[in-house]
Write a protein that holds these residues in place. Structure first.
Motif, PDB file in Angstrom:
ATOM      1  N   SER A   8     -18.227  67.204  54.487  1.00 16.10           N
ATOM      2  CA  SER A   8     -18.499  65.993  56.236  1.00 16.10           C
ATOM      3  C   SER A   8     -18.136  64.870  55.864  1.00 16.10           C
ATOM      4  O   SER A   8     -17.604  63.557  55.822  1.00 16.10           O
ATOM      5  N   CYS A   9     -19.821  64.576  55.200  1.00 15.36           N
ATOM      6  CA  CYS A   9     -20.340  63.833  54.729  1.00 15.36           C
ATOM      7  C   CYS A   9     -19.676  63.211  53.732  1.00 15.36           C
ATOM      8  O   CYS A   9     -19.708  62.106  53.575  1.00 15.36           O
ATOM      9  N   ARG A  10     -19.285  63.887  52.339  1.00 12.66           N
ATOM     10  CA  ARG A  10     -18.082  63.114  51.641  1.00 12.66           C
ATOM     11  C   ARG A  10     -17.264  62.733  52.277  1.00 12.66           C
ATOM     12  O   ARG A  10     -16.592  61.722  51.759  1.00 12.66           O
ATOM     13  N   ALA A  11     -16.896  63.215  53.297  1.00 15.37           N
ATOM     14  CA  ALA A  11     -15.551  62.911  53.737  1.00 15.37           C
ATOM     15  C   ALA A  11     -15.421  61.081  54.159  1.00 15.37           C
ATOM     16  O   ALA A  11     -14.792  60.261  54.151  1.00 15.37           O
ATOM     17  N   SER A  12     -16.449  61.483  55.156  1.00 17.37           N
ATOM     18  CA  SER A  12     -17.013  60.290  56.183  1.00 17.37           C
ATOM     19  C   SER A  12     -17.850  58.905  55.303  1.00 17.37           C
ATOM     20  O   SER A  12     -17.346  58.345  55.454  1.00 17.37           O
ATOM     21  N   GLY A  13     -18.097  59.725  53.913  1.00 23.57           N
ATOM     22  CA  GLY A  13     -18.514  58.545  52.563  1.00 23.57           C
ATOM     23  C   GLY A  13     -20.372  58.389  53.557  1.00 23.57           C
ATOM     24  O   GLY A  13     -20.681  57.288  52.684  1.00 23.57           O
ATOM     25  N   TYR A  28     -28.002  61.994  44.560  1.00 24.03           N
ATOM     26  CA  TYR A  28     -27.072  61.322  43.418  1.00 24.03           C
ATOM     27  C   TYR A  28     -26.569  62.821  43.503  1.00 24.03           C
ATOM     28  O   TYR A  28     -24.838  62.227  43.022  1.00 24.03           O
ATOM     29  N   LEU A  29     -26.884  63.475  42.658  1.00 22.84           N
ATOM     30  CA  LEU A  29     -25.911  65.184  42.461  1.00 22.84           C
ATOM     31  C   LEU A  29     -24.802  65.451  43.869  1.00 22.84           C
ATOM     32  O   LEU A  29     -23.945  65.306  43.208  1.00 22.84           O
ATOM     33  N   LEU A  30     -25.511  65.427  44.463  1.00 20.65           N
ATOM     34  CA  LEU A  30     -24.479  65.653  45.774  1.00 20.65           C
ATOM     35  C   LEU A  30     -23.617  64.892  45.986  1.00 20.65           C
ATOM     36  O   LEU A  30     -22.665  65.807  46.817  1.00 20.65           O
ATOM     37  N   TRP A  31     -24.082  63.762  45.441  1.00 25.14           N
ATOM     38  CA  TRP A  31     -22.464  62.373  46.164  1.00 25.14           C
ATOM     39  C   TRP A  31     -21.463  63.222  44.540  1.00 25.14           C
ATOM     40  O   TRP A  31     -20.890  62.720  45.279  1.00 25.14           O
ATOM     41  N   LYS A  32     -22.173  62.689  43.731  1.00 25.58           N
ATOM     42  CA  LYS A  32     -21.730  62.826  42.380  1.00 25.58           C
ATOM     43  C   LYS A  32     -20.479  63.923  41.894  1.00 25.58           C
ATOM     44  O   LYS A  32     -19.728  64.361  41.718  1.00 25.58           O
ATOM     45  N   MET A  33     -21.085  65.042  42.245  1.00 26.52           N
ATOM     46  CA  MET A  33     -20.721  66.209  41.700  1.00 26.52           C
ATOM     47  C   MET A  33     -19.857  67.287  42.764  1.00 26.52           C
ATOM     48  O   MET A  33     -20.383  66.728  44.010  1.00 26.52           O
ATOM     49  N   ASP A  34     -18.878  67.684  42.552  1.00 24.19           N
ATOM     50  CA  ASP A  34     -18.311  68.243  43.275  1.00 24.19           C
ATOM     51  C   ASP A  34     -19.189  70.458  43.499  1.00 24.19           C
ATOM     52  O   ASP A  34     -18.160  70.663  43.035  1.00 24.19           O
ATOM     53  N   THR A  35     -19.979  70.072  44.356  1.00 27.95           N
ATOM     54  CA  THR A  35     -20.546  71.230  44.892  1.00 27.95           C
ATOM     55  C   THR A  35     -20.508  71.449  46.056  1.00 27.95           C
ATOM     56  O   THR A  35     -20.631  70.728  46.964  1.00 27.95           O
ATOM     57  N   LYS A  36     -21.007  72.978  45.878  1.00 25.13           N
ATOM     58  CA  LYS A  36     -20.797  73.206  47.394  1.00 25.13           C
ATOM     59  C   LYS A  36     -22.781  73.814  48.016  1.00 25.13           C
ATOM     60  O   LYS A  36     -23.149  74.705  49.540  1.00 25.13           O
ATOM     61  N   THR A  37     -23.379  73.716  46.979  1.00 15.61           N
ATOM     62  CA  THR A  37     -25.538  74.447  47.128  1.00 15.61           C
ATOM     63  C   THR A  37     -26.026  73.262  46.434  1.00 15.61           C
ATOM     64  O   THR A  37     -25.439  72.232  45.593  1.00 15.61           O
ATOM     65  N   ILE A  44     -23.849  53.750  49.843  1.00 13.99           N
ATOM     66  CA  ILE A  44     -23.206  53.406  48.434  1.00 13.99           C
ATOM     67  C   ILE A  44     -21.859  52.549  48.551  1.00 13.99           C
ATOM     68  O   ILE A  44     -20.906  52.511  49.933  1.00 13.99           O
ATOM     69  N   LYS A  45     -21.156  51.897  47.276  1.00 10.38           N
ATOM     70  CA  LYS A  45     -21.109  50.931  47.669  1.00 10.38           C
ATOM     71  C   LYS A  45     -20.006  51.351  45.755  1.00 10.38           C
ATOM     72  O   LYS A  45     -20.271  51.114  44.700  1.00 10.38           O
ATOM     73  N   GLY A  46     -18.874  51.577  45.853  1.00  8.39           N
ATOM     74  CA  GLY A  46     -18.381  51.688  45.460  1.00  8.39           C
ATOM     75  C   GLY A  46     -18.617  52.951  44.429  1.00  8.39           C
ATOM     76  O   GLY A  46     -18.634  53.786  45.300  1.00  8.39           O
ATOM     77  N   ASP A  47     -19.040  52.756  43.200  1.00  3.71           N
ATOM     78  CA  ASP A  47     -19.402  53.583  41.794  1.00  3.71           C
ATOM     79  C   ASP A  47     -21.163  53.721  42.074  1.00  3.71           C
ATOM     80  O   ASP A  47     -21.651  54.467  41.135  1.00  3.71           O
ATOM     81  N   GLU A  48     -21.623  52.442  43.130  1.00  2.00           N
ATOM     82  CA  GLU A  48     -22.803  51.943  42.848  1.00  2.00           C
ATOM     83  C   GLU A  48     -23.700  52.674  44.079  1.00  2.00           C
ATOM     84  O   GLU A  48     -23.374  52.790  44.734  1.00  2.00           O
ATOM     85  N   PHE A  49     -24.814  53.592  43.612  1.00  2.00           N
ATOM     86  CA  PHE A  49     -25.880  54.462  44.727  1.00  2.00           C
ATOM     87  C   PHE A  49     -27.196  54.026  44.876  1.00  2.00           C
ATOM     88  O   PHE A  49     -27.758  54.027  43.024  1.00  2.00           O
ATOM     89  N   THR A  50     -27.354  53.731  46.010  1.00  3.31           N
ATOM     90  CA  THR A  50     -28.901  52.960  46.264  1.00  3.31           C
ATOM     91  C   THR A  50     -29.645  54.199  46.965  1.00  3.31           C
ATOM     92  O   THR A  50     -28.478  54.180  47.503  1.00  3.31           O
ATOM     93  N   CYS A  51     -30.842  54.602  46.970  1.00  7.39           N
ATOM     94  CA  CYS A  51     -31.671  55.308  47.302  1.00  7.39           C
ATOM     95  C   CYS A  51     -32.530  54.487  47.902  1.00  7.39           C
ATOM     96  O   CYS A  51     -33.146  53.772  47.003  1.00  7.39           O
TER      97      CYS A  51
END
Length: 144
Positions: free
Chosen positions: A9-14, A75-84, A35-42
């Motif tokens: 759900s989070c990935r779908a909504s961005g 960052y990994l949760l955003w970048k990777m296709d993982t379910k865990t 998140i702006k395009g490919d730029e990730f800032t926490c």
């Protein structure tokens, strides 16, 4: 809601906000993800509860370290296709400057991505990315 469903759900909504709120320490720190395009800032918004040394005043090292680790995780949760959730294998911090009582930002660099392990460098800064206050080096175990 199951973790995998929340992540989808989070990935779908961005918007990773609900994911941040589902992790207690990240929620305690009130972390934000930009998140702006490919730029990730926490972002670690400043709060008085994060002061470790009231004399200086300075951010608590544990809050800074937890912020770095959470930034890598999100960052990994955003970048990777993982379910865990990726699992921390090791984490090292270099404290470079005193964290001032203001907002702190983190950028993440993927150093190496293997099939099962991701190696990240996380840079925390306040006034400028060229003047980091701390660097994190970590390895995360990815789901197989």
């Amino acid at each position: 809601m199951k973790f995998a469903d929340l992540l989808t759900s989070c990935r779908a909504s961005g918007d990773l906000g609900p994911m941040v709120q589902s992790i207690p320490y990240a929620n305690f720190l009130d972390l934000r993800i930009d998140i702006k395009g490919d730029e990730f800032t926490c972002i670690l918004p400043f709060e008085k509860k994060l002061i470790g040394n009231p004399v200086l005043p300075a951010l608590h090292g544990g809050a800074t370290g937890g912020f770095l680790e959470c930034a890598g995780l999100f960052y990994l949760l955003w970048k990777m296709d993982t379910k865990t959730l990726p699992k921390t294998i090791d984490f090292n911090i270099d404290y470079l400057r005193t964290g001032q009582p203001r907002d702190t930002f983190a950028n993440v660099v993927m150093v190496k991505l293997g099939r099962r392990v991701a190696n990240l460098r996380i840079e925390a800064w306040q006034s400028s990315p060229d003047k980091p206050i701390a660097l994190g080096h970590c390895n995360f175990m990815l789901d197989a």
